[in-house]
Design a protein around this motif. Structure first.
Motif, short mmCIF file in Angstrom:
data_model
loop_
_atom_site.label_atom_id
_atom_site.label_comp_id
_atom_site.label_asym_id
_atom_site.label_seq_id
_atom_site.Cartn_x
_atom_site.Cartn_y
_atom_site.Cartn_z
N ALA A 219 -32.07 32.46 -40.62
CA ALA A 219 -31.11 32.14 -41.69
C ALA A 219 -31.42 30.80 -42.34
O ALA A 219 -32.48 30.63 -42.91
CB ALA A 219 -29.70 32.20 -41.14
N ASP A 220 -30.47 29.84 -42.28
CA ASP A 220 -30.59 28.59 -43.03
C ASP A 220 -31.74 27.72 -42.55
O ASP A 220 -32.05 26.71 -43.19
CB ASP A 220 -29.29 27.79 -42.92
CG ASP A 220 -28.14 28.48 -43.61
OD1 ASP A 220 -28.40 29.40 -44.41
OD2 ASP A 220 -26.98 28.12 -43.34
N ASP A 221 -32.37 28.05 -41.45
CA ASP A 221 -33.49 27.25 -40.94
C ASP A 221 -34.85 27.86 -41.30
O ASP A 221 -35.89 27.32 -40.92
CB ASP A 221 -33.39 27.12 -39.42
CG ASP A 221 -32.14 26.35 -39.01
OD1 ASP A 221 -31.81 25.36 -39.70
OD2 ASP A 221 -31.50 26.73 -38.02
N ALA A 222 -34.86 28.96 -41.99
CA ALA A 222 -36.11 29.59 -42.43
C ALA A 222 -35.88 30.12 -43.84
O ALA A 222 -35.39 31.23 -44.04
CB ALA A 222 -36.51 30.72 -41.49
N GLU A 223 -36.20 29.29 -44.85
CA GLU A 223 -35.86 29.65 -46.23
C GLU A 223 -36.98 29.26 -47.19
O GLU A 223 -37.69 28.28 -46.98
CB GLU A 223 -34.59 28.93 -46.67
CG GLU A 223 -33.33 29.36 -45.94
CD GLU A 223 -32.11 28.65 -46.47
OE1 GLU A 223 -31.22 29.33 -47.04
OE2 GLU A 223 -32.02 27.42 -46.32
N ILE A 224 -37.12 30.06 -48.25
CA ILE A 224 -37.98 29.72 -49.37
C ILE A 224 -37.13 29.80 -50.64
O ILE A 224 -36.51 30.83 -50.91
CB ILE A 224 -39.19 30.66 -49.51
CG1 ILE A 224 -40.04 30.67 -48.23
CG2 ILE A 224 -40.05 30.24 -50.70
CD1 ILE A 224 -41.18 31.67 -48.28
N PHE A 225 -37.13 28.72 -51.40
CA PHE A 225 -36.50 28.69 -52.71
C PHE A 225 -37.59 28.54 -53.76
O PHE A 225 -38.34 27.56 -53.74
CB PHE A 225 -35.53 27.52 -52.84
CG PHE A 225 -34.34 27.59 -51.92
CD1 PHE A 225 -33.17 28.21 -52.33
CD2 PHE A 225 -34.39 27.04 -50.65
CE1 PHE A 225 -32.06 28.27 -51.50
CE2 PHE A 225 -33.30 27.10 -49.81
CZ PHE A 225 -32.13 27.72 -50.23
N GLY A 226 -37.68 29.50 -54.69
CA GLY A 226 -38.61 29.33 -55.79
C GLY A 226 -38.15 28.20 -56.68
O GLY A 226 -38.85 27.19 -56.87
N ILE A 227 -36.94 28.32 -57.24
CA ILE A 227 -36.32 27.28 -58.05
C ILE A 227 -34.89 27.09 -57.56
O ILE A 227 -34.13 28.05 -57.48
CB ILE A 227 -36.31 27.65 -59.55
CG1 ILE A 227 -37.74 27.80 -60.07
CG2 ILE A 227 -35.55 26.60 -60.36
CD1 ILE A 227 -37.83 28.35 -61.47
N ARG A 228 -34.53 25.86 -57.25
CA ARG A 228 -33.18 25.55 -56.78
C ARG A 228 -32.57 24.50 -57.72
O ARG A 228 -33.12 23.42 -57.89
CB ARG A 228 -33.23 25.01 -55.36
CG ARG A 228 -31.90 24.49 -54.82
CD ARG A 228 -31.03 25.61 -54.31
NE ARG A 228 -29.96 25.09 -53.45
CZ ARG A 228 -29.15 25.86 -52.74
NH1 ARG A 228 -29.29 27.17 -52.78
NH2 ARG A 228 -28.22 25.33 -51.99
N ILE A 229 -31.45 24.83 -58.35
CA ILE A 229 -30.75 23.92 -59.25
C ILE A 229 -29.43 23.51 -58.59
O ILE A 229 -28.61 24.37 -58.26
CB ILE A 229 -30.47 24.56 -60.62
CG1 ILE A 229 -31.76 25.10 -61.24
CG2 ILE A 229 -29.78 23.56 -61.53
CD1 ILE A 229 -32.77 24.06 -61.61
N ASN A 230 -29.23 22.21 -58.41
CA ASN A 230 -28.02 21.73 -57.75
C ASN A 230 -27.18 20.80 -58.61
O ASN A 230 -26.12 20.34 -58.16
CB ASN A 230 -28.38 20.97 -56.46
CG ASN A 230 -28.76 21.90 -55.34
OD1 ASN A 230 -29.94 22.20 -55.17
ND2 ASN A 230 -27.80 22.37 -54.58
N ASN A 231 -27.62 20.50 -59.82
CA ASN A 231 -26.89 19.49 -60.58
C ASN A 231 -27.23 19.61 -62.06
O ASN A 231 -28.21 20.25 -62.44
CB ASN A 231 -27.26 18.09 -60.07
CG ASN A 231 -26.18 17.06 -60.33
OD1 ASN A 231 -25.22 17.32 -61.04
ND2 ASN A 231 -26.33 15.87 -59.75
N GLY A 232 -26.40 19.00 -62.89
CA GLY A 232 -26.71 18.87 -64.30
C GLY A 232 -26.46 20.11 -65.12
O GLY A 232 -25.99 21.14 -64.64
N THR A 233 -26.79 20.00 -66.41
CA THR A 233 -26.75 21.12 -67.34
C THR A 233 -28.16 21.65 -67.47
O THR A 233 -29.05 20.94 -67.94
CB THR A 233 -26.21 20.67 -68.71
OG1 THR A 233 -24.85 20.23 -68.54
CG2 THR A 233 -26.26 21.79 -69.72
#
Length: 403
Positions: free
Chosen positions: A91-105
């Protein structure tokens, strides 16, 4: 502060053998304007280009592109491919994110994402892969996700999310003209859920989901209702979902889930989907690694008014556009590599070769307009290129092509 521009980089050829958090691009600033454009994270040709190889229970997480910048962000024209997490932790300890957006417009447009894999995922330790993940942090921001091509899936019990909208607080999230394909087969005995598009936020904000092609052919021999074209947690405030094609042909696939209840037929969201379809889009080569593999042959009429005026290839969408990242109506009759122009362009094993009569001024650009090469040639011109979308101009006449 100021302006940040992270563009035209190649980031790959990494192998790690321990607990690892890997960031290809991490934009964590306060720039008023920030761009992350036309980068290659991983490789378009080399398997396991970024390889967290250690098969153990240690944490391994990859963010190919992560944007925490609080200003106006553009993530455009990037290719993210051939990335591996090898841990057996779950789960949360084995992850791949291609694009992760956490802030802004943020605007996330025209990105190609494929071959993100977790080969050691098991039915009891299930890794997670997300093509694009949005988690905005301010109520005044907006997120626009458009013209992206995402192809994921292998024969492990990995949890795949093509586009995942987690808990954004953005005023408006618009997800339009994307093409998402989830394929492969899970191992017998696994009960892993996967989603082409998962919108798990039910808080008060505006959501627009239009003109997308969401295809799930992922097989699960052990259970039904395990892979969904669209899943959404609710319709609080303004919710518009229409003119999408939901196709779920794999064993155990279902077109939709609403409030986490399976929905086998339209509409997926009550009061919506009046013009959505459930048909095979007819991809040129489903599961392929080139943008051209996701051109469609089916008739998939889309709707205007989304503000997305060009497609993945940069072609202006016609008065009657078609669903998905590549507008089939806009490029009808046009071959990708041989065009009706005063020259002849062909794809070679390493790039392009152009032939013409006499002397010509040749300019080669990236799809974003960055000059790659410029010279005067006689009779022919050749240039080595990686996969991508380019513009060539010969004696002032330009055309786009894909590799």
């Amino acid at each position: 502060g100021g302006t940040t521009n992270i563009s035209s980089n190649k980031i790959g050829s990494f192998t790690t053998v321990n607990k690892t958090y890997f960031y290809g691009v991490w934009n964590n600033g306060t720039a008023a304007i920030s761009t992350v454009n036309n980068n290659i994270i991983g490789s378009t040709s080399t398997p396991n280009s970024i390889n967290l190889s250690y098969s153990s229970t240690l944490e391994q997480i990859i963010y190919a592109i992560r944007v925490n910048n609080s200003g106006i962000n553009t993530v455009n024209g990037n290719t993210i491919a051939n990335i591996v997490v090898g841990t057996t932790k779950m789960a949360d300890d084995a992850e791949i994110f291609g694009i992760r957006i956490n802030n802004g417009t943020s605007t996330v447009n025209g990105n190609l994402i494929y071959n993100l894999t977790t080969p050691n995922s098991t039915s009891t330790n299930q890794a997670v892969v997300m093509g694009i993940s949005i988690n905005g942090s301010t109520v005044s921001s907006t997120s626009t996700i458009s013209n992206n091509i995402i192809s994921l899936g292998d024969n492990t019990p990995t949890v795949y999310n093509g586009i995942q909208e987690g808990n954004p607080k953005a005023a408006t999230t618009s997800i339009c003209f994307n093409t998402v394909y989830i394929g492969g087969s899970q191992i017998a005995g696994s009960t892993t859920y996967s989603y082409c598009l998962r919108s798990s936020n039910a808080t008060t904000y505006d959501r627009i989901i239009k003109n997308n092609i969401l295809v799930c052919t992922r097989n699960n021999p052990s259970a039904s209702n395990m892979c969904f074209a669209l899943a959404t947690a609710g319709t609080v405030n303004s919710f518009v979902c229409d003119y999408n094609d939901y196709y779920a042909s794999g064993t155990g696939c279902t077109i939709g889930s609403y409030l986490w209840v399976n929905v086998p037929s339209l509409p997926i969201v009550p009061g919506n989907d009046a013009n959505s379809l459930v048909i095979n889009p007819g991809f040129a080569n489903a599961g392929g690694v080139n943008a051209a593999d996701y051109k469609t042959s089916a008739t998939l009429p889309a709707v205007t008014g989304t503000g997305i005026l060009v497609d993945y290839l940069g072609y202006t969408r016609p008065a009657t556009p078609s669903m998905g990242a590549i507008d089939a109506n806009g490029i009808a009759g046009l071959n990708d590599y041989q065009m009706v122009l005063p020259y002849h362009l062909i794809q070679t094993s390493r790039g392009i070769r152009v032939t013409f009569e006499g002397e010509a001024n040749v300019e080669l650009y990236s799809i974003s307009g960055q000059l790659i090469d410029k010279l005067k040639a006689t009779g022919s011109y050749s240039h080595n290129l990686d996969n991508g979308v380019f513009i060539i101009r010969i004696n002032g006449k330009a055309s786009k092509f894909i590799m």
